[in-house]
Design a protein around this motif. Structure first.
Motif, PDB file in Angstrom:
ATOM      1  N   ASN A 118      12.335 -47.924 -24.361  1.00 58.91           N
ATOM      2  CA  ASN A 118      13.191 -49.593 -24.602  1.00 58.91           C
ATOM      3  C   ASN A 118      14.333 -49.191 -24.141  1.00 58.91           C
ATOM      4  N   LEU A 119      15.141 -48.019 -24.989  1.00 63.09           N
ATOM      5  CA  LEU A 119      15.992 -47.981 -25.010  1.00 63.09           C
ATOM      6  C   LEU A 119      16.790 -47.798 -23.299  1.00 63.09           C
ATOM      7  N   GLU A 120      16.130 -47.192 -22.847  1.00 63.17           N
ATOM      8  CA  GLU A 120      16.586 -46.940 -21.506  1.00 63.17           C
ATOM      9  C   GLU A 120      16.496 -47.682 -20.628  1.00 63.17           C
ATOM     10  N   LYS A 121      16.003 -48.854 -20.760  1.00 58.83           N
ATOM     11  CA  LYS A 121      15.459 -50.520 -20.469  1.00 58.83           C
ATOM     12  C   LYS A 121      16.761 -50.322 -20.213  1.00 58.83           C
ATOM     13  N   VAL A 122      17.451 -50.752 -21.683  1.00 58.05           N
ATOM     14  CA  VAL A 122      18.079 -51.281 -22.113  1.00 58.05           C
ATOM     15  C   VAL A 122      19.421 -50.779 -22.091  1.00 58.05           C
ATOM     16  N   GLU A 123      19.573 -49.568 -22.056  1.00 55.97           N
ATOM     17  CA  GLU A 123      20.994 -48.403 -21.150  1.00 55.97           C
ATOM     18  C   GLU A 123      21.231 -49.487 -20.064  1.00 55.97           C
ATOM     19  N   SER A 124      19.884 -49.229 -18.725  1.00 59.54           N
ATOM     20  CA  SER A 124      20.326 -49.530 -17.947  1.00 59.54           C
ATOM     21  C   SER A 124      20.662 -50.547 -18.117  1.00 59.54           C
ATOM     22  N   ILE A 125      20.685 -52.118 -18.399  1.00 60.32           N
ATOM     23  CA  ILE A 125      21.030 -53.164 -18.326  1.00 60.32           C
ATOM     24  C   ILE A 125      22.580 -53.516 -18.392  1.00 60.32           C
ATOM     25  N   LEU A 126      22.777 -52.598 -19.734  1.00 64.43           N
ATOM     26  CA  LEU A 126      24.425 -52.360 -20.152  1.00 64.43           C
ATOM     27  C   LEU A 126      25.007 -51.635 -19.127  1.00 64.43           C
ATOM     28  N   GLN A 127      24.640 -51.188 -17.898  1.00 62.49           N
ATOM     29  CA  GLN A 127      25.521 -49.989 -16.841  1.00 62.49           C
ATOM     30  C   GLN A 127      26.763 -51.159 -16.925  1.00 62.49           C
ATOM     31  N   ASN A 128      26.097 -52.118 -16.592  1.00 63.78           N
ATOM     32  CA  ASN A 128      27.215 -53.694 -16.566  1.00 63.78           C
ATOM     33  C   ASN A 128      27.658 -54.216 -17.069  1.00 63.78           C
ATOM     34  N   GLY A 129      27.693 -53.495 -18.263  1.00 63.58           N
ATOM     35  CA  GLY A 129      28.414 -55.186 -18.952  1.00 63.58           C
ATOM     36  C   GLY A 129      27.155 -55.579 -19.917  1.00 63.58           C
ATOM     37  N   TRP A 130      27.556 -56.048 -21.033  1.00 67.83           N
ATOM     38  CA  TRP A 130      26.787 -57.113 -21.503  1.00 67.83           C
ATOM     39  C   TRP A 130      26.534 -57.900 -20.956  1.00 67.83           C
ATOM     40  N   PRO A 131      25.540 -58.125 -20.126  1.00 63.14           N
ATOM     41  CA  PRO A 131      25.460 -60.241 -19.240  1.00 63.14           C
ATOM     42  C   PRO A 131      25.685 -60.693 -20.421  1.00 63.14           C
ATOM     43  N   ASP A 132      25.890 -61.568 -19.221  1.00 65.39           N
ATOM     44  CA  ASP A 132      26.218 -63.278 -19.525  1.00 65.39           C
ATOM     45  C   ASP A 132      24.901 -63.950 -19.657  1.00 65.39           C
ATOM     46  N   ASP A 133      25.736 -64.980 -20.091  1.00 60.80           N
ATOM     47  CA  ASP A 133      24.384 -66.826 -20.262  1.00 60.80           C
ATOM     48  C   ASP A 133      22.954 -65.992 -20.507  1.00 60.80           C
ATOM     49  N   LEU A 134      22.500 -64.491 -21.168  1.00 60.91           N
ATOM     50  CA  LEU A 134      21.330 -64.589 -21.905  1.00 60.91           C
ATOM     51  C   LEU A 134      20.824 -65.714 -23.326  1.00 60.91           C
ATOM     52  N   ASN A 135      19.647 -66.291 -23.123  1.00 61.26           N
ATOM     53  CA  ASN A 135      19.572 -66.638 -24.229  1.00 61.26           C
ATOM     54  C   ASN A 135      19.474 -66.031 -25.634  1.00 61.26           C
ATOM     55  N   MET A 136      19.126 -66.728 -26.772  1.00 55.73           N
ATOM     56  CA  MET A 136      19.322 -65.994 -28.399  1.00 55.73           C
ATOM     57  C   MET A 136      18.428 -64.812 -27.957  1.00 55.73           C
ATOM     58  N   GLN A 137      17.261 -64.506 -28.272  1.00 53.05           N
ATOM     59  CA  GLN A 137      16.804 -63.685 -27.732  1.00 53.05           C
ATOM     60  C   GLN A 137      16.594 -62.621 -27.371  1.00 53.05           C
ATOM     61  N   GLY A 138      17.683 -62.786 -25.585  1.00 51.93           N
ATOM     62  CA  GLY A 138      18.006 -61.849 -25.112  1.00 51.93           C
ATOM     63  C   GLY A 138      18.944 -60.761 -25.664  1.00 51.93           C
TER      64      GLY A 138
END
Length: 217
Positions: free
Chosen positions: A72-92
């Motif tokens: 899970n960490l590997e996946k989240v680090e990939s997501i955060l490469q471009n910064g914290w995503p905008d417009d995610l729902n609260m759970q995201g």
């Protein structure tokens, strides 16, 4: 012997509500991560409640959780490469925080500024930052600030509040970040009573247990 530290971070999970208007590919990834992060932890909580903290089932689940956390960490680090995503729902948004909260200290140090910025941008809760700071402080050999981290002795099942920087002022500090009082938190989450006198009475014992755990690693 396994001593499991239960974080309120995962218990907050049950109150998360989904919303619309979100980047579907990232949100779908985070939905999947959320499920794998939470399922194992709720199974472990159930085993703890059944008094099976030293069972083979618990040990196997703990190992599965460690492996899944790395994935899970590997996946989240990939997501955060471009910064914290905008417009995610609260759970995201909560999923990103939880994966970092469940990571090792080096990773937590790396992403602490990211969490701090997310709080400023109203993408995650100030309470989440407080939980992260508590966990990091204890891992660094310091005392926690907000009282979020509980230690459960796997031999006796007894629950302890881990050492606090300011026991007398902890409720004020918790209120500042949107956390309930220690009395409410401990009773609702762990069926524990908060008593300052009892905390000080138990402090030598919990410090001894924590030192034993540290030496066993």
């Amino acid at each position: 012997m396994i001593k499991i530290i239960v974080s309120i971070a995962m218990l907050l999970a049950s109150s998360i509500v989904t919303s619309q208007n979100q980047p579907q590919n990232i949100q779908t990834q985070l939905d999947s991560i959320w499920k794998t992060d939470q399922e194992i932890r709720f199974k472990l909580i159930k085993l703890q409640q059944e008094g099976k903290m030293n069972s083979d089932e618990t040990k196997e689940l703990a190992q599965q959780m460690k492996t899944q956390d790395s994935v899970n960490l590997e996946k989240v680090e990939s997501i955060l490469q471009n910064g914290w995503p905008d417009d995610l729902n609260m759970q995201g948004n909560q999923t990103i925080f939880l994966v970092i909260q469940h990571a090792d200290l080096q990773t937590q140090n790396k992403y602490l500024p990211v969490i701090e910025q997310a709080v400023q941008d109203n993408k995650t809760f100030p309470a989440n930052l407080a939980l992260l700071k508590d966990r990091m402080a204890l891992r660094e050999g310091k005392k926690q600030i907000y009282g979020s981290q509980i230690f459960i002795d796997s031999n006796t099942g007894k629950k302890y509040v881990q050492p606090l920087q300011n026991p007398e002022g902890v409720d004020k500090l918790r209120a500042e970040v949107g956390l309930p009082s220690m009395e409410t938190y401990l009773q609702q989450s762990f069926q524990m009573d908060w008593n300052l006198k009892e905390y000080y009475k138990n402090l030598p014992e919990v410090e001894k247990l924590l030192e034993e755990r540290k030496s066993a690693k």
